[in-house]
Design a protein around this motif. Structure first.
Motif, mmCIF file in Angstrom:
data_model
loop_
_atom_site.group_PDB
_atom_site.id
_atom_site.type_symbol
_atom_site.label_atom_id
_atom_site.label_comp_id
_atom_site.label_asym_id
_atom_site.label_seq_id
_atom_site.Cartn_x
_atom_site.Cartn_y
_atom_site.Cartn_z
ATOM 1 N N ALA A 60 -110.679 100.237 96.982
ATOM 2 C CA ALA A 60 -111.568 101.254 96.412
ATOM 3 C C ALA A 60 -112.779 101.475 97.310
ATOM 4 C CB ALA A 60 -112.012 100.840 95.014
ATOM 5 N N LEU A 61 -113.318 100.389 97.885
ATOM 6 C CA LEU A 61 -114.465 100.518 98.779
ATOM 7 C C LEU A 61 -114.067 101.217 100.074
ATOM 8 C CD1 LEU A 61 -117.393 99.948 99.511
ATOM 9 C CD2 LEU A 61 -116.695 97.669 100.305
ATOM 10 N N ALA A 62 -112.891 100.867 100.619
ATOM 11 C CA ALA A 62 -112.431 101.518 101.841
ATOM 12 C C ALA A 62 -112.218 103.006 101.605
ATOM 13 C CB ALA A 62 -111.141 100.860 102.321
ATOM 14 N N ALA A 63 -111.601 103.348 100.471
ATOM 15 C CA ALA A 63 -111.377 104.762 100.174
ATOM 16 C C ALA A 63 -112.702 105.491 99.982
ATOM 17 C CB ALA A 63 -110.508 104.879 98.921
ATOM 18 N N LEU A 64 -113.657 104.819 99.337
ATOM 19 C CA LEU A 64 -114.968 105.427 99.137
ATOM 20 C C LEU A 64 -115.625 105.762 100.474
ATOM 21 C CD1 LEU A 64 -117.388 106.140 97.201
ATOM 22 C CD2 LEU A 64 -118.171 103.794 97.611
ATOM 23 N N LEU A 65 -115.612 104.791 101.406
ATOM 24 C CA LEU A 65 -116.263 105.011 102.700
ATOM 25 C C LEU A 65 -115.570 106.130 103.474
ATOM 26 C CD1 LEU A 65 -116.969 101.306 103.760
ATOM 27 C CD2 LEU A 65 -118.619 103.006 102.957
ATOM 28 N N LEU A 66 -114.235 106.148 103.432
ATOM 29 C CA LEU A 66 -113.511 107.212 104.121
ATOM 30 C C LEU A 66 -113.849 108.579 103.522
ATOM 31 C CD1 LEU A 66 -109.999 105.536 104.561
ATOM 32 C CD2 LEU A 66 -111.633 106.096 106.374
ATOM 33 N N GLY A 67 -113.922 108.618 102.171
ATOM 34 C CA GLY A 67 -114.242 109.885 101.538
ATOM 35 C C GLY A 67 -115.664 110.331 101.858
ATOM 36 N N LYS A 68 -116.618 109.399 101.901
ATOM 37 C CA LYS A 68 -117.992 109.752 102.197
ATOM 38 C C LYS A 68 -118.163 110.254 103.624
ATOM 39 C CE LYS A 68 -119.649 108.688 98.163
ATOM 40 N NZ LYS A 68 -120.066 109.763 97.243
ATOM 41 N N VAL A 69 -117.318 109.759 104.543
ATOM 42 C CA VAL A 69 -117.390 110.261 105.924
ATOM 43 C C VAL A 69 -117.079 111.753 105.949
ATOM 44 C CG1 VAL A 69 -116.308 110.144 108.199
ATOM 45 C CG2 VAL A 69 -116.895 108.037 107.002
ATOM 46 N N GLY A 70 -116.024 112.148 105.209
ATOM 47 C CA GLY A 70 -115.671 113.558 105.175
ATOM 48 C C GLY A 70 -116.723 114.407 104.482
ATOM 49 N N VAL A 71 -117.264 113.889 103.338
ATOM 50 C CA VAL A 71 -118.297 114.627 102.610
ATOM 51 C C VAL A 71 -119.539 114.808 103.473
ATOM 52 C CG1 VAL A 71 -119.856 114.535 100.634
ATOM 53 C CG2 VAL A 71 -117.454 113.913 100.346
ATOM 54 N N ALA A 72 -119.927 113.736 104.161
ATOM 55 C CA ALA A 72 -121.108 113.818 105.016
ATOM 56 C C ALA A 72 -120.899 114.812 106.150
ATOM 57 C CB ALA A 72 -121.448 112.432 105.568
ATOM 58 N N ALA A 73 -119.697 114.803 106.736
ATOM 59 C CA ALA A 73 -119.418 115.728 107.841
ATOM 60 C C ALA A 73 -119.507 117.167 107.369
ATOM 61 C CB ALA A 73 -118.040 115.423 108.411
ATOM 62 N N GLU A 74 -118.989 117.431 106.155
ATOM 63 C CA GLU A 74 -119.040 118.797 105.652
ATOM 64 C C GLU A 74 -120.487 119.233 105.383
ATOM 65 O OE1 GLU A 74 -117.178 121.562 102.083
ATOM 66 O OE2 GLU A 74 -116.797 119.408 102.140
ATOM 67 N N ARG A 75 -121.344 118.272 105.036
ATOM 68 C CA ARG A 75 -122.757 118.589 104.770
ATOM 69 C C ARG A 75 -123.616 118.549 106.030
ATOM 70 N NH1 ARG A 75 -124.015 115.206 99.174
ATOM 71 N NH2 ARG A 75 -122.390 116.200 97.904
ATOM 72 N N GLY A 76 -122.954 118.350 107.140
ATOM 73 C CA GLY A 76 -123.686 118.361 108.403
ATOM 74 C C GLY A 76 -124.388 117.062 108.720
ATOM 75 N N VAL A 77 -123.929 115.955 108.133
ATOM 76 C CA VAL A 77 -124.529 114.639 108.371
ATOM 77 C C VAL A 77 -123.487 113.758 109.054
ATOM 78 C CG1 VAL A 77 -125.579 112.607 107.299
ATOM 79 C CG2 VAL A 77 -126.030 114.882 106.356
ATOM 80 N N ASP A 78 -123.918 113.068 110.069
ATOM 81 C CA ASP A 78 -123.028 112.164 110.803
ATOM 82 C C ASP A 78 -123.078 110.794 110.130
ATOM 83 O OD1 ASP A 78 -121.391 110.989 112.604
ATOM 84 O OD2 ASP A 78 -122.901 110.807 114.194
ATOM 85 N N LEU A 79 -122.017 110.422 109.401
ATOM 86 C CA LEU A 79 -121.968 109.130 108.721
ATOM 87 C C LEU A 79 -121.178 108.144 109.565
ATOM 88 C CD1 LEU A 79 -121.746 108.351 105.022
ATOM 89 C CD2 LEU A 79 -120.127 107.196 106.503
#
Length: 527
Positions: free
Chosen positions: A380-399
């Motif tokens: 669940a934590l790994a999936a969360l981090l992977l998902g946040k990378v994509g969300v951050a990229a779409e918002r213009g933030v480099d995670l």
């Protein structure tokens, strides 16, 4: 009739009865004292005359009345007595207040005087009931006569009557003072009982107890006393459950810190707060405060507590699902863009460039997936981090998930708690980085590290934002905080709930931007 009025009337009746009884006893005592004083006075006069040599000498003459009558009348007038009778042992009078009775027989008891005793008695004689003293007159050891001195009851009554106005005045003053005290006491009782009658108080108590135990909201009633040494006047069962309070009296110091400030009166310009969010160790509570007033004065405060823990948990899960869906949508959008690019390259005959573009993008994504799935035991934590990378990229933030991110199977947190902890910290960091995008030259960025250090699980989340001031951070960990205008975020406060529940710590540290560090001990880990 109110309790206060009933008590006032009852006290007034009792006081009137007591003061009346006291007045009667005072009158009787005054009469008894007057009788005792009269007995002493007539005894003294009779004894003095009996021991007088002039009296003995007069009794030796052929006509004792001629000598004794003028003397005894002068003494009677001087001493205030009503009669002085000098008599022979056979009761023949030699003197009397009424001269026509001289020579007559004395009416009264003389046996004890003939036996040599001086005594007093109350007897109804020729002048009416009187207190009299009878003393023997000796001449060389032989009783040659008797002296009787008396004061009538009528005169004693007149003396007692003169003292009655003073007694009655003292009684009246006592009654007025007592009535005033009872009235003041009844006023105080009326304020304390709100002017209610006994039946109303009984019904209110019964309904009050029934409602308190049946309502589904927590209720805490505080009185006028301020400070942590004050005690809550009412705490119902639901409030004890929500705040984990023991049975018995509840001091204000036992309430959660955020609720202690809610006991103080609110400023007049802001009004009483309603539906404030307060967090305890395990719960999210919605708190409203209402003042209790009577006759324009504040006599207490009522706090109502509503449990929003489950709702907040559901909303958190909904936010997580929404985040995952948003991540999938952004990934699908990005994949469509890349696919269109590859198709266009193929149509243009640039096959080598199309293959290189596709494999390079796949390699970078797969490397991150492989690294996280290998290093992080909790999926669940790994999936969360992977998902946040994509969300951050779409918002213009480099995670950036750092290379030293690794978490083994031994962790004190459940999967839900891990998602709450890391997800809220990352979301806050992304929002802060986006808000400061114009102030950064390298673009907004967020850096996340989840690892094990020194028998503790450590979570570090840094961002390019300005950070949270110390005073705001203290507020955020108990009441919620948001940088967005008009909103109150619970992310950091929920993080603190998890940290506190597991005995961890949370702090801010200066870095290239701002950083929040969470440390939670791992039970059973080697030290």
């Amino acid at each position: 009739m109110s309790v206060a009025r009933q008590l006032f009337l009852l006290q007034l009746a009792v006081l009137t009865l007591v003061i009346a009884a006291g007045t009667l006893l005072a009158v009787l005592d005054q009469r008894r004292d007057s009788d005792d004083s009269t007995r002493r006075a007539v005894t003294a006069v009779a004894t003095a005359l009996a021991l007088s040599d002039g009296t003995v000498a007069a009794l030796r003459t052929p006509d004792p009345s001629a000598i004794l009558q003028p003397q005894t009348e002068r003494i009677r007038t001087a001493t205030g007595t009503d009669f002085i009778v000098v008599m022979a042992p056979d009761r023949t009078r030699f003197t009397h207040t009424s001269p026509e009775l001289i020579g007559g027989t004395f009416s009264g008891n003389i046996e004890r005087a003939l036996a040599g005793e001086t005594f007093t008695e109350t007897y109804a004689g020729s002048l009416g009931p009187s207190i009299r003293a009878v003393a023997p007159i000796y001449d060389g050891g032989r009783i040659v006569g008797l002296v009787s001195v008396g004061v009538t009851r009528e005169k004693i009554g007149d003396q007692v009557a003169k003292s009655l106005p003073t007694i009655f005045a003292v009684a009246a003053i006592g009654l007025v003072v007592s009535a005033a005290g009872s009235f003041l006491l009844s006023r105080r009782l009326r304020r304390q009982t709100l002017g209610m009658a006994p039946d109303e108080l009984r019904r209110m108590y019964e309904h009050h107890a029934a409602v308190l135990h049946s309502i589904g909201e927590g209720l805490v009633v505080l009185g006028r006393t301020d400070g942590d040494d004050a005690t809550a006047e009412v705490v119902n069962d639901e409030a004890r459950r929500l705040l984990d309070l023991p049975d018995g009296p509840v001091p204000v110091s036992a309430l959660p810190p955020s609720l202690r400030t809610a006991t103080a009166p609110a400023p007049s310009d802001t009004g009483e707060p309603r539906d404030e969010i307060h967090l305890t160790t395990d719960r999210v509570l919605l708190v409203s405060r209402e003042p209790v007033e009577w006759e324009g004065q504040r006599i207490g405060t009522v706090l109502t507590l509503r449990d929003r823990t489950e709702m907040q948990s559901v909303m958190g899960e909904l936010d997580s699902v929404r985040g995952f869906a948003e991540s999938l949508r952004s990934q699908a959008h990005e994949s469509a863009n890349r696919l269109h690019t590859i198709i266009t390259m193929v149509e243009l005959g640039r096959y080598d460039d199309a293959i290189a573009f596709a494999t390079d993008d796949l390699r970078l994504s797969q490397e991150l997936i492989d690294r996280l799935m290998t290093a992080v035991h909790e999926p669940a934590l790994a999936a969360l981090l992977l998902g946040k990378v994509g969300v951050a990229a779409e918002r213009g933030v480099d995670l950036i998930v750092t290379e030293d991110t690794a978490l083994g199977p031994v962790t004190p947190l459940t999967a839900r708690e891990l998602v709450t902890l890391v997800g809220n910290l990352v979301d806050n960091a992304i929002d802060a980085a986006r808000g400061s995008a114009e102030q950064t030259t390298d673009g907004p960025w967020v850096e996340v590290t989840v690892c094990e250090e020194d028998s503790s699980m450590v979570v570090r989340v840094a961002d390019s934002g300005p950070g949270i001031p110390a005073e705001v951070f203290d507020k955020a960990v108990t009441r919620g905080y948001s940088t967005k205008s008009g909103q109150r975020g619970l992310g950091l406060a929920l993080v603190v709930q998890v940290v506190t529940r597991h005995g961890g710590t949370i702090r801010t540290e200066p870095s290239l931007g701002s950083m929040i560090v969470v440390e939670i001990p791992i039970a059973g880990a080697p030290s």
